[in-house]
Design a protein around this motif. Structure first.
Motif, PDB file in Angstrom:
ATOM      1  N   THR A 142      -3.389  -7.063   0.845  1.00  0.00           N
ATOM      2  CA  THR A 142      -3.866  -6.073   1.814  1.00  0.00           C
ATOM      3  C   THR A 142      -5.239  -6.533   2.288  1.00  0.00           C
ATOM      4  O   THR A 142      -5.973  -7.176   1.538  1.00  0.00           O
ATOM      5  CB  THR A 142      -3.964  -4.659   1.196  1.00  0.00           C
ATOM      6  OG1 THR A 142      -4.781  -4.712   0.037  1.00  0.00           O
ATOM      7  CG2 THR A 142      -2.578  -4.146   0.834  1.00  0.00           C
TER       8      THR A 142
ATOM      9  N   ASN B  80      -2.142   1.329   6.680  1.00  0.00           N
ATOM     10  CA  ASN B  80      -2.572   0.094   6.031  1.00  0.00           C
ATOM     11  C   ASN B  80      -1.912  -1.119   6.681  1.00  0.00           C
ATOM     12  O   ASN B  80      -0.769  -1.054   7.131  1.00  0.00           O
ATOM     13  CB  ASN B  80      -2.226   0.118   4.543  1.00  0.00           C
ATOM     14  CG  ASN B  80      -3.094   1.087   3.785  1.00  0.00           C
ATOM     15  OD1 ASN B  80      -4.311   0.969   3.788  1.00  0.00           O
ATOM     16  ND2 ASN B  80      -2.469   2.059   3.146  1.00  0.00           N
TER      17      ASN B  80
ATOM     18  N   ARG C 284       2.630  -3.349   8.949  1.00  0.00           N
ATOM     19  CA  ARG C 284       1.912  -2.095   9.231  1.00  0.00           C
ATOM     20  C   ARG C 284       2.698  -0.977   8.574  1.00  0.00           C
ATOM     21  O   ARG C 284       3.900  -0.848   8.780  1.00  0.00           O
ATOM     22  CB  ARG C 284       1.830  -1.881  10.739  1.00  0.00           C
ATOM     23  CG  ARG C 284       1.283  -0.536  11.159  1.00  0.00           C
ATOM     24  CD  ARG C 284       1.196  -0.430  12.671  1.00  0.00           C
ATOM     25  NE  ARG C 284       2.468  -0.489  13.354  1.00  0.00           N
ATOM     26  CZ  ARG C 284       3.242   0.553  13.622  1.00  0.00           C
ATOM     27  NH1 ARG C 284       2.866   1.760  13.260  1.00  0.00           N
ATOM     28  NH2 ARG C 284       4.379   0.408  14.263  1.00  0.00           N
TER      29      ARG C 284
ATOM     30  N   GLY D 190      -1.383  -5.361   5.966  1.00  0.00           N
ATOM     31  CA  GLY D 190      -1.476  -6.433   4.988  1.00  0.00           C
ATOM     32  C   GLY D 190      -0.517  -7.541   5.374  1.00  0.00           C
ATOM     33  O   GLY D 190       0.049  -7.544   6.467  1.00  0.00           O
TER      34      GLY D 190
ATOM     35  N   ASN E 121      -8.980  -1.984   5.527  1.00  0.00           N
ATOM     36  CA  ASN E 121      -8.105  -0.832   5.537  1.00  0.00           C
ATOM     37  C   ASN E 121      -8.814   0.511   5.583  1.00  0.00           C
ATOM     38  O   ASN E 121      -8.363   1.409   6.284  1.00  0.00           O
ATOM     39  CB  ASN E 121      -7.110  -0.884   4.381  1.00  0.00           C
ATOM     40  CG  ASN E 121      -5.899  -1.736   4.734  1.00  0.00           C
ATOM     41  OD1 ASN E 121      -5.620  -1.932   5.905  1.00  0.00           O
ATOM     42  ND2 ASN E 121      -5.212  -2.229   3.735  1.00  0.00           N
TER      43      ASN E 121
ATOM     44  N   PRO F 209       0.817  -1.220   0.000  1.00  0.00           N
ATOM     45  CA  PRO F 209       0.000   0.000   0.000  1.00  0.00           C
ATOM     46  C   PRO F 209       0.848   1.267   0.000  1.00  0.00           C
ATOM     47  O   PRO F 209       0.477   2.258  -0.616  1.00  0.00           O
ATOM     48  CB  PRO F 209      -0.818  -0.092   1.285  1.00  0.00           C
ATOM     49  CG  PRO F 209      -0.470  -1.369   1.929  1.00  0.00           C
ATOM     50  CD  PRO F 209       0.578  -2.054   1.148  1.00  0.00           C
TER      51      PRO F 209
ATOM     52  N   ILE G  40      -9.580   1.033   9.132  1.00  0.00           N
ATOM     53  CA  ILE G  40      -8.361   1.271   9.908  1.00  0.00           C
ATOM     54  C   ILE G  40      -7.908   2.722   9.737  1.00  0.00           C
ATOM     55  O   ILE G  40      -7.531   3.384  10.696  1.00  0.00           O
ATOM     56  CB  ILE G  40      -7.251   0.290   9.492  1.00  0.00           C
ATOM     57  CG1 ILE G  40      -7.641  -1.133   9.912  1.00  0.00           C
ATOM     58  CG2 ILE G  40      -5.910   0.673  10.098  1.00  0.00           C
ATOM     59  CD1 ILE G  40      -6.736  -2.212   9.364  1.00  0.00           C
TER      60      ILE G  40
END
Length: 186
Positions: free
Chosen positions: A152, A141, A136, A143, A156, A118, A159
């Motif tokens: 991922t 993001n 992280r 994944g 998200n 990401p 989050i």
């Protein structure tokens, strides 16, 4: 100079700490004591003392740790790293500001936005029981990498909304693969 006192099989030797010749003094003193009959005529006592001295002469030490400093010249995408850990297969994972790096003791493989990350700034990585390497990123993001493919998670957007009230500073997961986020208020 070393000094020795004896009483039965007890032997006290006073030698300066920085004296590397201590074992030689010990051997010398034991034979001096044996010759002066300070150690009883029983051969077992003499043999016990000799074995003890031999054991003291052996240089017993743990393995010396090996330190290697890797840089961009060795294949890292960046010299700025945030987290390092070793997974259950023995790979070393390095979180950098230029992607997540997998090191196999021979070469570096970088996972960056080109490979589906990401974003490139990775702060933390952990392995779950299924062998997935979770990460992280700076943008919040989360994944994982499995079989050298980046995935991922669908949560998200939630989050990132959660991150609006603070910075995500850690994450964990349980045996049912639920993800828990730690947030530091701004």
């Amino acid at each position: 100079k070393p000094s020795a006192t004896t009483g039965g099989l007890f032997l006290y030797i006073n030698v300066p700490d920085n004296d590397n010749t201590c074992p030689f003094y010990l051997v010398y003193l034991i034979f001096q004591l044996a010759l002066q009959r300070k150690i009883q005529q029983n051969p077992l006592n003499l043999y016990t003392c000799i074995v003890c001295v031999c054991l003291l002469c052996i240089n017993i030490s743990a393995q010396t740790p090996v330190f290697k400093n890797f840089t961009i010249r060795d294949g890292l995408p960046s010299n700025e790293t945030y987290d390092i850990f070793q997974d259950s297969k023995g790979f070393i994972w390095i979180c950098t500001d230029a992607g997540l790096v997998k090191y196999d003791a021979n070469q570096f493989k970088t996972f960056s936005s080109t490979e589906g990350m990401p974003d490139n700034t990775v702060f933390e990585a952990k392995e779950d029981k299924a062998g997935r390497i979770w990460f992280r990123t700076f943008s919040g993001n989360i994944g994982y990498v499995l079989n050298d493919t980046v995935y991922t998670i669908e949560a998200n957007p939630e989050i990132i909304k959660f991150q609006m009230d603070g910075i995500i500073c850690s994450f964990a997961f349980d045996e049912k693969f639920n993800i828990y986020l730690g947030r530091q208020a701004t």
